[in-house]
Scaffold this active site. Structure first.
Site, PDB file in Angstrom:
ATOM      1  CE  LYS A  94      -2.072   3.071   1.966  1.00 37.07           C
ATOM      2  NZ  LYS A  94      -1.951   4.502   1.617  1.00 37.07           N
ATOM      3  N   GLY A 119       6.276   4.861   8.618  1.00 35.82           N
ATOM      4  CA  GLY A 119       5.463   6.071   8.621  1.00 35.82           C
ATOM      5  C   GLY A 119       5.495   6.726   9.987  1.00 35.82           C
ATOM      6  CB  SER A 120       3.248   9.184  11.502  1.00 36.83           C
ATOM      7  OG  SER A 120       2.016   8.503  11.436  1.00 36.83           O
ATOM      8  N   GLY A 176       1.733   4.150  13.511  1.00 36.62           N
ATOM      9  CA  GLY A 176       2.421   2.928  13.958  1.00 36.62           C
ATOM     10  C   GLY A 176       1.779   2.364  15.220  1.00 36.62           C
ATOM     11  CD  GLU A 217      12.069   3.601   9.434  1.00 38.47           C
ATOM     12  OE1 GLU A 217      11.964   4.502  10.306  1.00 38.47           O
ATOM     13  OE2 GLU A 217      12.207   3.831   8.235  1.00 38.47           O
ATOM     14  CB  CYS A 267      12.292   8.337   9.362  1.00 40.14           C
ATOM     15  SG  CYS A 267      13.240   7.188   8.386  1.00 40.14           S
ATOM     16  CD  GLU A 269       9.467  12.286  12.068  1.00 39.34           C
ATOM     17  OE1 GLU A 269       8.321  11.824  12.133  1.00 39.34           O
ATOM     18  OE2 GLU A 269      10.438  11.638  11.639  1.00 39.34           O
TER      19      GLU A 269
HETATM   20  P1  TAP Z   1       1.342   8.258   7.948  1.00 40.16           P
HETATM   21  O1  TAP Z   1      -0.063   8.672   8.126  1.00 40.16           O
HETATM   22  O2  TAP Z   1       1.977   7.440   9.010  1.00 40.16           O
HETATM   23  O3  TAP Z   1       1.391   7.455   6.552  1.00 40.16           O
HETATM   24  C1  TAP Z   1       2.230   6.381   6.255  1.00 40.16           C
HETATM   25  C2  TAP Z   1       1.459   5.343   5.460  1.00 40.16           C
HETATM   26  O4  TAP Z   1       0.429   4.751   6.275  1.00 40.16           O
HETATM   27  C3  TAP Z   1       0.722   5.906   4.252  1.00 40.16           C
HETATM   28  O5  TAP Z   1       0.710   4.935   3.236  1.00 40.16           O
HETATM   29  C4  TAP Z   1      -0.665   6.127   4.815  1.00 40.16           C
HETATM   30  O6  TAP Z   1      -1.645   6.224   3.832  1.00 40.16           O
HETATM   31  C5  TAP Z   1      -0.836   4.894   5.658  1.00 40.16           C
HETATM   32  N1  TAP Z   1      -1.838   5.005   6.709  1.00 40.16           N
HETATM   33  C6  TAP Z   1      -2.427   6.107   7.243  1.00 40.16           C
HETATM   34  N2  TAP Z   1      -3.280   5.773   8.217  1.00 40.16           N
HETATM   35  C7  TAP Z   1      -3.246   4.421   8.320  1.00 40.16           C
HETATM   36  C8  TAP Z   1      -3.898   3.471   9.159  1.00 40.16           C
HETATM   37  N3  TAP Z   1      -4.750   3.843  10.107  1.00 40.16           N
HETATM   38  N4  TAP Z   1      -3.610   2.170   8.998  1.00 40.16           N
HETATM   39  C9  TAP Z   1      -2.732   1.769   8.069  1.00 40.16           C
HETATM   40  N5  TAP Z   1      -2.092   2.611   7.239  1.00 40.16           N
HETATM   41  C10 TAP Z   1      -2.335   3.923   7.366  1.00 40.16           C
HETATM   42  O7  TAP Z   1       2.206   9.481   7.654  1.00 40.16           O
HETATM   43  P2  TAP Z   1       1.728  10.843   6.958  1.00 40.16           P
HETATM   44  O8  TAP Z   1       0.328  11.228   7.343  1.00 40.16           O
HETATM   45  O9  TAP Z   1       2.011  10.728   5.547  1.00 40.16           O
HETATM   46  O10 TAP Z   1       2.688  11.873   7.649  1.00 40.16           O
HETATM   47  C11 TAP Z   1       2.408  12.345   8.946  1.00 40.16           C
HETATM   48  C12 TAP Z   1       3.705  12.527   9.705  1.00 40.16           C
HETATM   49  O11 TAP Z   1       4.340  11.279   9.849  1.00 40.16           O
HETATM   50  C13 TAP Z   1       4.724  13.374   8.994  1.00 40.16           C
HETATM   51  O12 TAP Z   1       4.542  14.705   9.238  1.00 40.16           O
HETATM   52  C14 TAP Z   1       6.019  12.864   9.541  1.00 40.16           C
HETATM   53  O13 TAP Z   1       6.328  13.495  10.742  1.00 40.16           O
HETATM   54  C15 TAP Z   1       5.724  11.432   9.814  1.00 40.16           C
HETATM   55  N6  TAP Z   1       6.240  10.529   8.786  1.00 40.16           N
HETATM   56  C16 TAP Z   1       7.291   9.773   9.117  1.00 40.16           C
HETATM   57  C17 TAP Z   1       7.798   8.926   8.183  1.00 40.16           C
HETATM   58  C18 TAP Z   1       8.943   8.080   8.523  1.00 40.16           C
HETATM   59  S1  TAP Z   1       9.753   7.407   7.349  1.00 40.16           S
HETATM   60  N7  TAP Z   1       9.267   7.875   9.736  1.00 40.16           N
HETATM   61  C19 TAP Z   1       7.263   8.843   6.912  1.00 40.16           C
HETATM   62  C20 TAP Z   1       6.157   9.617   6.607  1.00 40.16           C
HETATM   63  C21 TAP Z   1       5.677  10.454   7.564  1.00 40.16           C
HETATM   64  P3  TAP Z   1      -1.986   7.683   3.227  1.00 40.16           P
HETATM   65  O14 TAP Z   1      -0.803   8.144   2.489  1.00 40.16           O
HETATM   66  O15 TAP Z   1      -3.112   7.446   2.329  1.00 40.16           O
HETATM   67  O16 TAP Z   1      -2.334   8.549   4.399  1.00 40.16           O
END
Ligand code: TAP
Length: 485
Positions: free
Chosen positions: A191, A243-244, A248, A265, A299, A396
């Site tokens: 996904k 992801g976030s 997580g 992660e 990250c 973050e």
């Molecule tokens: P997340 O919401 O964590 O998104 C990561 C992935 O999870 C995306 O594919 C997202 O889909 C999916 N997702 C969202 N809600 C989910 C759920 N309830 N169950 C399963 N999967 C789900 O991150 P974001 O909203 O893009 O970013 C928010 C914050 O997270 C950022 O500002 C940053 O601080 C942090 N972040 C950290 C990382 C790493 S590598 N540590 C990466 C991204 C973001 P959608 O894209 O459709 O929402």
């Protein structure tokens, strides 16, 4: 269009745009299920934008529960009938083919990644795509040697892996997840993030081109709900998430008690620590790379600079000069250092946290910088006078924002570096090898870089402690997450 940060000099860079023509973007994309591109069962779609211009690039199928169900069923059948029983040496051939195709089509992937994500072409071209290919090459090498990997005489795959990835390194995160899972004999449902689905779909096309048997890889594009449907699907044996921390934790709760294996992660708030004996020029390059690479959407970004008080003025002076030379603008221009912020939502978050930094009393600085009129942009930003309790020292930001703190002794540096809920990475800049080892033993971080930063290699395990998650990706340790030893 190129907004230049430096005060105008007597000469300027000529534009050096990479051609967009190398990649043809279809108006619509389906889900990739059982070896074919298919529409979502309910026909729903969403638009993916170019964050540098806000123009829609394509309409992409939005997976619902029925689609995730189909994808998991296809992955199960492929696991039981084809991929699970296949000898490792045969699986390796497919992974090598995918790796070579990634190399052959690397320019196409790089342009598509920069269009969909907003990152500078020099980064997608020189970092994301080569590393993605390297992950497939590396794991192809393991596929026929699993019984010699130290996991017992006959380690078995887990079954169907559900993998949810973020938008900051779309293809690279897909490669980190898929290559070890497939090498170990699992089948996958991936996904991608909603804002960056296109390179995962091109990877699916590459898998078709490589003749990967149907159902071995399935891609269910969509929003967070598509990720949640995958996580809670009873037919999945393993969940891997990047992801976030917030999501997580949700996933950990959803998986608890189900028997599914899980690796997370998550976020980080890494300290990049500069001692008074560090070569200043090298350290400044490491600081810039640590936080401004990929607009700080990393990250393990070195988002907190801890600089020894005696050299703070010298280091910050040189750092400000260096930031004045960074070029922000068109991601497809080969001279661009800082591209677009990936989404409006992320831009709002960076703005809100930066405003909180000012409100809490830290001093904000950016070089003179003209931002393009359209798209999502944020200038490279430095905060001094930051104290440990400030939100910008704890949370973050995931953007091009550096919080600067000082320290006097190595003990103080360790205490400050460890004073966040995270534990993903850290950097140490010093000419003393003994001090590097002393620091590395005390820093609570999964990765400690010494006199360098943001170095990645498929042979090297990567992952965190505490709120940065658990499990490792890469190297022999990463394989363990996809095997029943
Ligand atoms: P997340 O919401 O964590 O998104 C990561 C992935 O999870 C995306 O594919 C997202 O889909 C999916 N997702 C969202 N809600 C989910 C759920 N309830 N169950 C399963 N999967 C789900 O991150 P974001 O909203 O893009 O970013 C928010 C914050 O997270 C950022 O500002 C940053 O601080 C942090 N972040 C950290 C990382 C790493 S590598 N540590 C990466 C991204 C973001 P959608 O894209 O459709 O929402």
């Amino acid at each position: 269009m190129q907004g230049e940060l430096a005060a105008q000099t007597e000469w300027d860079y000529a534009p050096a745009p990479e051609s967009r023509e190398i990649v043809s973007i279809a108006p619509e994309y389906g889900l990739f299920i059982d070896g074919e591109f298919v529409p979502a069962a309910d026909g729903r779609q969403f638009a993916t934008l170019n964050p540098a211009t806000e123009e829609p690039l394509a309409q992409v199928a939005d997976a619902g529960e029925a689609d995730v169900d189909r994808a998991v069923a296809a992955a199960r059948t492929a696991y039981e009938r084809v991929w699970g029983p296949m000898p490792g040496a045969e699986r390796a051939k497919y992974l090598y083919r995918i790796a070579r195709l990634l190399q052959e089509r690397s320019r196409e992937f790089a342009v598509l990644e920069s269009l969909d994500n907003g990152k500078p072409i020099k980064e997608s071209r020189d970092v994301d795509i080569p590393l993605a290919a390297a992950h497939f090459f590396y794991h192809a090498g393991w596929a026929d040697k699993l019984e010699h990997a130290g996991f017992g005489p006959s380690p078995r795959p887990l079954g169907v892996a559900g993998q949810v990835i973020p938008w900051n390194f779309p293809l690279l995160m897909a490669a980190w997840k898929l290559a070890p899972a497939l090498a170990a004999g699992n089948t996958c449902v991936l996904k991608p993030a909603e804002t960056t689905p296109l390179t995962a779909l091109l990877l699916a096309e590459v898998c078709q081109q490589a003749g990967l048997p149907p159902g071995v890889l399935n891609v269910t594009t969509g929003a967070g709900s598509a990720g949640a449907a995958l996580v809670s699907h009873p037919g999945v044996d393993k969940i891997a998430f990047t992801g976030s921390t917030e999501v997580g934790k949700e996933i950990q709760r959803a998986v608890a008690g189900t028997g599914k294996r899980l690796t997370l992660e998550l976020g980080g708030k890494a300290a990049n620590i500069v001692f008074d004996d560090a070569p200043v020029e090298g350290a400044v390059e490491g600081i810039v790379n640590g936080i401004f690479f990929n607009q700080g959407h990393v990250c393990c970004a070195g988002s907190r600079l801890l600089v020894q008080e005696s050299v703070a003025d010298a280091v910050l002076g040189r750092l400000r000069d260096r930031l004045g030379t960074l070029r922000l603008g068109d991601p497809l221009d080969k001279n661009t250092d800082i591209g677009a912020i990936n989404s409006r939502q992320q831009l709002d978050k960076i703005r809100a946290l930066s405003d909180a930094g000012e409100a809490e009393g830290a001093e904000r600085w950016s070089p003179p910088c003209q931002l393009p009129d359209r798209g999502y942009w944020f200038p490279p930003t430095l905060f001094t006078g930051v104290s440990q309790s400030h939100r910008i020292a704890q949370e973050e930001i995931f953007g091009p924002v550096l919080s600067v703190l000082t320290f006097r002794t190595p003990d103080e540096a360790v205490a400050k570096a460890n004073n966040t809920p995270y534990g993903l990475s850290a950097g140490v800049w010093t000419e003393k090898g003994s001090r590097i080892l002393w620091m590395a033993q005390r820093l609570r971080a999964g990765v400690v870089w010494a006199n360098t930063y943001n170095r990645f290699d498929p042979t090297s395990p990567f992952g965190g402690y505490r709120e940065s998650g658990f499990g490792r990706e890469g190297g022999r340790h990463g394989l363990a997450a996809y095997l029943n030893a």
